[in-house]
Design a protein around this motif. Structure first.
Motif, mmCIF file in Angstrom:
data_model
loop_
_atom_site.group_PDB
_atom_site.id
_atom_site.type_symbol
_atom_site.label_atom_id
_atom_site.label_comp_id
_atom_site.label_asym_id
_atom_site.label_seq_id
_atom_site.Cartn_x
_atom_site.Cartn_y
_atom_site.Cartn_z
ATOM 1 N N LYS A 1 0.829 -1.126 -0.039
ATOM 2 C CA LYS A 1 -0.048 -0.107 -0.008
ATOM 3 C C LYS A 1 0.722 1.149 0.084
ATOM 4 O O LYS A 1 1.840 1.420 0.537
ATOM 5 N N GLY A 2 0.174 2.265 -0.570
ATOM 6 C CA GLY A 2 1.103 3.807 -0.623
ATOM 7 C C GLY A 2 -0.011 4.622 -0.806
ATOM 8 O O GLY A 2 -1.130 4.585 -0.745
ATOM 9 N N SER A 3 0.521 6.093 -0.599
ATOM 10 C CA SER A 3 -0.379 7.019 -0.842
ATOM 11 C C SER A 3 0.371 8.170 -1.233
ATOM 12 O O SER A 3 1.759 8.242 -1.290
ATOM 13 N N LEU A 4 -0.407 9.357 -1.782
ATOM 14 C CA LEU A 4 0.299 10.480 -1.973
ATOM 15 C C LEU A 4 -0.349 11.528 -1.466
ATOM 16 O O LEU A 4 -1.659 11.656 -1.220
ATOM 17 N N GLU A 5 0.582 12.368 -0.641
ATOM 18 C CA GLU A 5 0.010 13.388 0.312
ATOM 19 C C GLU A 5 0.633 14.613 -0.095
ATOM 20 O O GLU A 5 1.780 14.833 -0.682
ATOM 21 N N GLY A 6 0.044 15.822 0.250
ATOM 22 C CA GLY A 6 0.594 17.275 -0.010
ATOM 23 C C GLY A 6 0.652 17.819 1.353
ATOM 24 O O GLY A 6 -0.317 17.799 2.111
ATOM 25 N N THR A 7 1.901 19.146 1.187
ATOM 26 C CA THR A 7 1.622 19.869 2.548
ATOM 27 C C THR A 7 2.276 21.183 1.828
ATOM 28 O O THR A 7 2.864 21.279 0.809
ATOM 29 N N PHE A 8 1.908 22.344 2.545
ATOM 30 C CA PHE A 8 2.230 23.679 1.950
ATOM 31 C C PHE A 8 3.663 24.022 2.936
ATOM 32 O O PHE A 8 3.589 23.791 3.933
ATOM 33 N N VAL A 21 2.905 23.860 -2.435
ATOM 34 C CA VAL A 21 2.677 22.284 -2.132
ATOM 35 C C VAL A 21 3.620 21.522 -2.660
ATOM 36 O O VAL A 21 4.058 21.569 -3.827
ATOM 37 N N VAL A 22 3.968 20.739 -1.731
ATOM 38 C CA VAL A 22 5.053 19.828 -1.983
ATOM 39 C C VAL A 22 4.289 18.454 -1.845
ATOM 40 O O VAL A 22 3.642 17.988 -0.916
ATOM 41 N N TYR A 23 4.334 17.554 -2.859
ATOM 42 C CA TYR A 23 3.556 16.255 -2.735
ATOM 43 C C TYR A 23 4.660 15.055 -2.331
ATOM 44 O O TYR A 23 5.777 15.125 -2.661
ATOM 45 N N LEU A 24 4.184 14.388 -1.607
ATOM 46 C CA LEU A 24 4.955 13.266 -1.052
ATOM 47 C C LEU A 24 4.454 11.923 -1.413
ATOM 48 O O LEU A 24 3.232 11.394 -1.164
ATOM 49 N N ALA A 25 5.153 11.160 -2.063
ATOM 50 C CA ALA A 25 4.777 9.611 -2.476
ATOM 51 C C ALA A 25 5.259 8.553 -1.168
ATOM 52 O O ALA A 25 6.533 8.852 -0.938
ATOM 53 N N LEU A 26 4.356 8.161 -0.647
ATOM 54 C CA LEU A 26 4.783 7.329 0.791
ATOM 55 C C LEU A 26 4.532 5.888 0.413
ATOM 56 O O LEU A 26 3.419 5.734 -0.237
ATOM 57 N N GLY A 27 5.191 5.045 1.068
ATOM 58 C CA GLY A 27 5.087 3.725 1.205
ATOM 59 C C GLY A 27 4.898 3.163 2.606
ATOM 60 O O GLY A 27 5.327 4.075 3.401
ATOM 61 N N ILE A 28 4.577 1.907 2.614
ATOM 62 C CA ILE A 28 4.592 1.390 3.965
ATOM 63 C C ILE A 28 5.563 0.280 3.979
ATOM 64 O O ILE A 28 5.824 -0.735 3.074
ATOM 65 N N SER A 29 6.619 0.444 5.032
ATOM 66 C CA SER A 29 7.609 -0.605 5.231
ATOM 67 C C SER A 29 7.169 -1.830 5.677
ATOM 68 O O SER A 29 5.971 -1.961 6.153
ATOM 69 N N GLU A 30 8.065 -2.920 5.731
ATOM 70 C CA GLU A 30 8.040 -4.106 6.316
ATOM 71 C C GLU A 30 7.285 -4.166 7.789
ATOM 72 O O GLU A 30 6.836 -5.003 8.165
ATOM 73 N N GLU A 31 8.029 -3.041 8.551
ATOM 74 C CA GLU A 31 7.589 -3.084 9.705
ATOM 75 C C GLU A 31 6.366 -2.077 9.928
ATOM 76 O O GLU A 31 5.999 -2.014 11.351
ATOM 77 N N GLY A 32 5.497 -1.598 9.112
ATOM 78 C CA GLY A 32 4.621 -1.187 9.099
ATOM 79 C C GLY A 32 4.647 0.554 9.287
ATOM 80 O O GLY A 32 3.898 1.075 9.636
#
Length: 50
Positions: A1-8, A21-32
């Protein structure tokens, strides 16, 4: 799973201070835990001149 988030973030470009706005592509590590895979800026929005 992953997500795309943004912050100002406040930035200064060529003497102009604004929010970007800076967009962050996030993933979930094996540790959660969330990990930033990559990040990139979006469009610049002028808010004041310096």
């Amino acid at each position: 799973k992953g997500s795309l988030e943004g912050t100002f973030l406040k930035v200064r470009r060529e003497g102009i201070v604004g929010e970007e706005v800076v967009y962050l592509a996030l993933g979930i590590s094996e540790e959660g835990l969330k990990e930033v895979l990559t990040f990139f800026p979006a469009s610049f929005r002028e808010s004041a001149e310096v």
